[in-house]
Design an enzyme around this catalytic site. Structure first.
Site, PDB file in Angstrom:
ATOM      1  N   ASP A 235       0.821  -1.212   0.000  1.00 48.14           N
ATOM      2  CA  ASP A 235       0.000   0.000   0.000  1.00 48.14           C
ATOM      3  C   ASP A 235       0.850   1.254   0.000  1.00 48.14           C
ATOM      4  O   ASP A 235       0.400   2.304  -0.450  1.00 48.14           O
ATOM      5  CB  ASP A 235      -0.956  -0.023   1.204  1.00 48.14           C
ATOM      6  CG  ASP A 235      -2.032  -1.068   0.996  1.00 48.14           C
ATOM      7  OD1 ASP A 235      -1.761  -2.253   1.248  1.00 48.14           O
ATOM      8  OD2 ASP A 235      -3.128  -0.694   0.534  1.00 48.14           O
ATOM      9  N   ASN A 245       1.750  -2.865   4.244  1.00 50.56           N
ATOM     10  CA  ASN A 245       0.797  -3.733   3.567  1.00 50.56           C
ATOM     11  C   ASN A 245      -0.180  -4.280   4.598  1.00 50.56           C
ATOM     12  O   ASN A 245      -0.072  -4.003   5.792  1.00 50.56           O
ATOM     13  CB  ASN A 245       1.537  -4.873   2.836  1.00 50.56           C
ATOM     14  CG  ASN A 245       0.653  -5.581   1.817  1.00 50.56           C
ATOM     15  OD1 ASN A 245       0.037  -4.959   0.967  1.00 50.56           O
ATOM     16  ND2 ASN A 245       0.572  -6.898   1.932  1.00 50.56           N
TER      17      ASN A 245
HETATM   18  C1  LIG Z   1      -2.384  -4.238  -5.023  1.00 48.50           C
HETATM   19  S1  LIG Z   1      -2.536  -3.381  -3.567  1.00 48.50           S
HETATM   20  C2  LIG Z   1      -3.416  -4.486  -2.587  1.00 48.50           C
HETATM   21  C3  LIG Z   1      -3.244  -4.202  -1.130  1.00 48.50           C
HETATM   22  O1  LIG Z   1      -4.365  -3.447  -0.625  1.00 48.50           O
HETATM   23  C4  LIG Z   1      -4.974  -4.229   0.381  1.00 48.50           C
HETATM   24  O2  LIG Z   1      -5.524  -3.477   1.410  1.00 48.50           O
HETATM   25  P1  LIG Z   1      -7.123  -3.190   1.413  1.00 48.50           P
HETATM   26  O3  LIG Z   1      -7.811  -4.467   1.029  1.00 48.50           O
HETATM   27  O4  LIG Z   1      -7.381  -2.751   2.850  1.00 48.50           O
HETATM   28  O5  LIG Z   1      -7.341  -2.069   0.421  1.00 48.50           O
HETATM   29  C5  LIG Z   1      -3.839  -5.083   0.908  1.00 48.50           C
HETATM   30  O6  LIG Z   1      -2.955  -4.345   1.713  1.00 48.50           O
HETATM   31  C6  LIG Z   1      -3.206  -5.493  -0.390  1.00 48.50           C
HETATM   32  O7  LIG Z   1      -1.920  -6.012  -0.319  1.00 48.50           O
END
Ligand SMILES: CSC[C@H]1O[C@H](OP(=O)(O)O)[C@H](O)[C@@H]1O
Length: 346
Positions: A235, A245
């Site tokens: 992230d 992340n």
């Molecule tokens: C390709 S970035 C995906 C990344 O985002 C997710 O977080 P969220 O589901 O809270 O938006 C997660 O950290 C993933 O690795």
């Protein structure tokens, strides 16, 4: 399956809170509704959040244009500031909004309708570049994996988290296409279960072998069955290579180091925040207690339970074996501050 689509002034995207059991597209024409959708993870994943943010700025500009030319840019800037705050950790949101504000600067003085058209074109460029970056990343990452690879991934860093193909799952897709994947193990990823709900769904749709495990099984999986690589998304990546992340990523990195397993991060350059010198500068979103005191929406902990719910953690750069980007694979020691390719954000 498209994560998001812009058509005739409307932003359509898959409501990911309903997957895998229901496929429903939201259709939004108000930037505030996009902010709410980002906050409740109807659209989620760093690059997808960035793309949604870019189109939210377009929707804000359309609304601002209706009020006339006077004060148009100021109204768009005020909305952009709200959009950039929708979720704090994924830098792609701020980066995409900064790209739109740069367009606003370049178009200063033009008719609002022309500015809107420029903003639409920039949002489309952001999406197209993301999808292309994922395919480039996939190829670079697949080359790192051995034939018959058993891979462990966390959360969902797939097509659903991006404008197509995925980052960590982009590597998996490219490796699978090259016949190199024996099994993908997917952490369910508490509390919101992006792994169980989204990663399993994506890989099954593509006919890629996947086994679901609970987050607590990862260590014993490495000890008992053996893993050839851990591959996750990101992230936000600091200039020194510290990686923010999904919560649980740091634990995987420690386990991987203990078991001698390569720990790879796949992320586009838009996820790198060169202004953050190290992971301590990355804001970590803390979310509602109810996400932890319940499982799939069913309360499990006693009422009034005290909760800590950070949605992300930071993996120190020294635990990251390589960072896979669309410009190639970076190895430690990381120093993205000097990398000209890294896109500065406003
Ligand atoms: C390709 S970035 C995906 C990344 O985002 C997710 O977080 P969220 O589901 O809270 O938006 C997660 O950290 C993933 O690795």
């Amino acid at each position: 399956m498209e994560t998001l689509r812009w058509e005739n002034g409307t932003l359509y995207f898959l409501d990911q809170t309903l997957l895998p059991h229901e496929t429903r597209y939201l259709s939004l024409t108000d930037y505030r509704a996009v902010i709410e959708a980002i906050k409740r993870l109807a659209v989620r994943g760093a690059p997808a959040i960035g793309a949604a943010g870019a189109y939210a700025v377009v929707l804000a500009a359309v609304a601002a244009a209706r009020e006339g030319r006077e004060g148009f840019a100021a109204r768009v800037r005020a909305a952009a500031a709200e959009i950039a705050q929708a979720r704090p950790t994924a830098v792609n949101l701020r980066w995409a909004v900064a790209r739109q504000l740069r367009v606003l600067d370049i178009a200063a003085g033009e008719e609002p309708e022309k500015v809107v058209a420029r903003l639409v074109a920039e949002a489309a460029r952001i999406c197209a570049a993301d999808a292309a970056a994922n395919r480039a990343m996939g190829a670079y990452g697949a080359a790192l994996l051995p034939p018959g690879a058993r891979v462990l991934t966390h959360c969902n860093a797939g097509a659903l988290a991006t404008c197509g193909y995925g980052t960590a799952l982009g590597v998996v897709r490219a490796a699978h296409a090259a016949g190199k994947i024996k099994m993908v193990y997917a952490d369910e990823t508490r509390p919101l279960l992006q792994g169980a709900r989204l990663t399993v769904f994506e890989l099954q749709q593509d006919g890629i072998p996947v086994t679901l495990i609970t987050d607590g099984m990862a260590g014993y999986l490495m000890a008992k069955k053996g893993i050839d690589a851990v591959i996750v998304g990101a992230d936000r990546i600091a200039a020194n290579g510290d990686v923010a992340n999904k919560i649980g990523t740091y634990s995987l990195a420690v386990l991987a180091r203990h078991h001698g397993v390569p720990f790879y991060v796949a992320a586009p350059l838009s996820t790198i925040d060169a202004a953050a010198s190290d992971g301590s500068a990355i804001p970590i979103e803390e979310r509602d207690a109810a996400e932890v005191t319940s499982f799939a929406g069913v309360a499990v902990a006693p009422p009034g339970t005290r909760v800590w719910n950070p949605a992300f953690d930071v993996t120190p750069a020294d635990l990251v074996s390589a960072i896979i980007t669309e410009k190639g694979v970076f190895y430690p020691p990381y120093n993205f501050k000097d990398n000209q390719e890294v896109l500065p954000i406003g």
